[in-house]
Design a protein around this motif. Structure first.
Motif, PDB file in Angstrom:
ATOM      1  N   LEU A  97       5.305  -9.913   4.181  1.00  0.00           N
ATOM      2  CA  LEU A  97       4.488  -9.250   3.165  1.00  0.00           C
ATOM      3  C   LEU A  97       5.193  -7.999   2.652  1.00  0.00           C
ATOM      4  O   LEU A  97       5.192  -7.723   1.444  1.00  0.00           O
ATOM      5  N   ARG A  98       5.803  -7.244   3.554  1.00  0.00           N
ATOM      6  CA  ARG A  98       6.543  -6.045   3.134  1.00  0.00           C
ATOM      7  C   ARG A  98       7.625  -6.420   2.120  1.00  0.00           C
ATOM      8  O   ARG A  98       7.748  -5.793   1.061  1.00  0.00           O
ATOM      9  N   PHE A 157      -3.368  -8.619  10.373  1.00  0.00           N
ATOM     10  CA  PHE A 157      -4.037  -8.093   9.187  1.00  0.00           C
ATOM     11  C   PHE A 157      -5.543  -8.300   9.338  1.00  0.00           C
ATOM     12  O   PHE A 157      -5.991  -9.306   9.904  1.00  0.00           O
ATOM     13  N   ASP A 158      -6.306  -7.363   8.812  1.00  0.00           N
ATOM     14  CA  ASP A 158      -7.763  -7.469   8.795  1.00  0.00           C
ATOM     15  C   ASP A 158      -8.216  -7.448   7.338  1.00  0.00           C
ATOM     16  O   ASP A 158      -8.304  -6.391   6.722  1.00  0.00           O
ATOM     17  N   TYR A 195       5.309   0.965  -2.392  1.00  0.00           N
ATOM     18  CA  TYR A 195       4.177   0.061  -2.586  1.00  0.00           C
ATOM     19  C   TYR A 195       4.006  -0.885  -1.396  1.00  0.00           C
ATOM     20  O   TYR A 195       2.883  -1.232  -1.024  1.00  0.00           O
ATOM     21  N   ALA A 196       5.113  -1.288  -0.796  1.00  0.00           N
ATOM     22  CA  ALA A 196       5.027  -2.141   0.391  1.00  0.00           C
ATOM     23  C   ALA A 196       4.311  -1.408   1.521  1.00  0.00           C
ATOM     24  O   ALA A 196       3.452  -1.982   2.203  1.00  0.00           O
ATOM     25  N   ARG A 201      -0.754  -0.622   4.692  1.00  0.00           N
ATOM     26  CA  ARG A 201      -1.849   0.245   5.143  1.00  0.00           C
ATOM     27  C   ARG A 201      -3.200  -0.344   4.743  1.00  0.00           C
ATOM     28  O   ARG A 201      -4.198  -0.188   5.467  1.00  0.00           O
ATOM     29  N   MET A 202      -3.239  -1.023   3.614  1.00  0.00           N
ATOM     30  CA  MET A 202      -4.480  -1.640   3.144  1.00  0.00           C
ATOM     31  C   MET A 202      -4.930  -2.802   4.025  1.00  0.00           C
ATOM     32  O   MET A 202      -6.128  -2.973   4.268  1.00  0.00           O
TER      33      MET A 202
END
Length: 207
Positions: A97-98, A157-158, A195-196, A201-202
């Motif tokens: 994802l990064r 991830f949540d 942005y990555a 963090r999101m």
């Protein structure tokens, strides 16, 4: 055509090289530059031909209309974006994802002229052409969603709303094309990295 426009598209060499003959490729490059600068509706075929260093009649030798130029630019941009995301691999979902966000956001900065046209002039396409581009956009969304879903499946991830999170991530990256200007405080690579980090963090579970 200005050197700035030519330099940007030259960096997309492999993609634009598939457009032949050379005059047709030059016309696409000129059209993208003109659309980004003046907007699709305010740009005339004469403007495009002038930037390409050709006569206005030359436009219609290769493209039936101004809209067909826009359609071909949209195809190139979306196909390039999809290929970029599809090339992201690796065993770690966090790093996938990064790297996906870094590449996607960075592309929208580095090739902001192209991206601006690709992302913000879709409404000018015919219904048939819009449908074809929309299919590519669904592919891009599906690819980004898979990166997030993989992390959810592995518990890193949540994300309660997978579709909503995917759209938020894509929107964040795409918007870079709207405001980015060369020579600013951050390079495209630095914007991609920033942005990555924001996206991770999101999606990571709260402590």
């Amino acid at each position: 055509m200005t050197t700035t426009g030519l330099d940007e598209f030259a960096l997309l060499d492999e993609t634009w090289r598939s457009v032949t003959p050379d005059a047709a490729r030059r016309m696409l490059i000129a059209a993208a530059h003109a659309f980004a600068g003046k907007g699709y509706h305010a740009t005339t075929t004469r403007d495009i031909a002038s930037l390409a260093g050709m006569s206005p009649a030359a436009v219609y030798i290769h493209y039936r209309s101004k809209e067909e130029l826009l359609f071909n630019i949209s195809l190139v941009g979306h196909e390039t974006s999809l290929k970029l995301l599809s090339s992201i691999t690796g065993a770690d979902p966090v790093e996938r994802l990064r790297n996906a966000v870094k590449a996607f956001a960075g592309w929208h900065a580095e090739f902001h002229t192209t991206a601006r046209v690709v992302q913000y002039e879709l409404g000018a396409l015919t219904p048939e052409h819009h449908a074809e581009v929309a299919e590519l956009r669904r592919g891009i969304e599906k690819q980004m969603r898979s990166f997030i879903a993989d992390g959810v499946a592995e518990g890193v991830f949540d994300v309660p709303d997978l579709k909503g999170a995917t759209l938020a991530v894509l929107s964040l990256c795409i918007d870079v094309a709207r405001w980015y200007q060369p020579g600013g405080k951050r390079t495209p690579d630095e914007i991609g990295a920033l942005y990555a980090d924001l996206v991770l963090r999101m999606v990571r579970p709260a402590n």
